[in-house]
Motif scaffolding. Structure first.
Motif: not given
Length: 70
Positions: A17-23, A61-62, A67-68
């Motif tokens: 649940a986040c902004d997937t484009e930014a991520l 790493l992923l 997480t970060k």
């Protein structure tokens, strides 16, 4: 999937649940990770698929990056 270092899955989908484009951009720019996001039943998620050339370090790493960043 079992939580065991003896078992390593080839593919996993994790709802986010986040902004997937930014991520997507930050994963690419900050970690050199290219990974698809997909929508299933109105839920966005990250789909990680590991191949023979990927290592446990790639998976770690992923996990660390996602997480970060979220």
């Amino acid at each position: 999937m079992p939580d065991s270092p003896d078992w390593f899955a080839q593919m996993i989908a994790i709802p986010l649940a986040c902004d997937t484009e930014a991520l997507t951009k930050r994963l690419r720019d900050e970690y050199c990770i290219e990974i698809p996001f997909t929508r299933w039943n109105d839920t966005m998620g990250i789909r990680a698929s590991f191949q023979g050339y990927n290592t446990q370090d790639d998976a770690d790493l992923l996990l660390e990056a996602v997480t970060k960043l979220i």
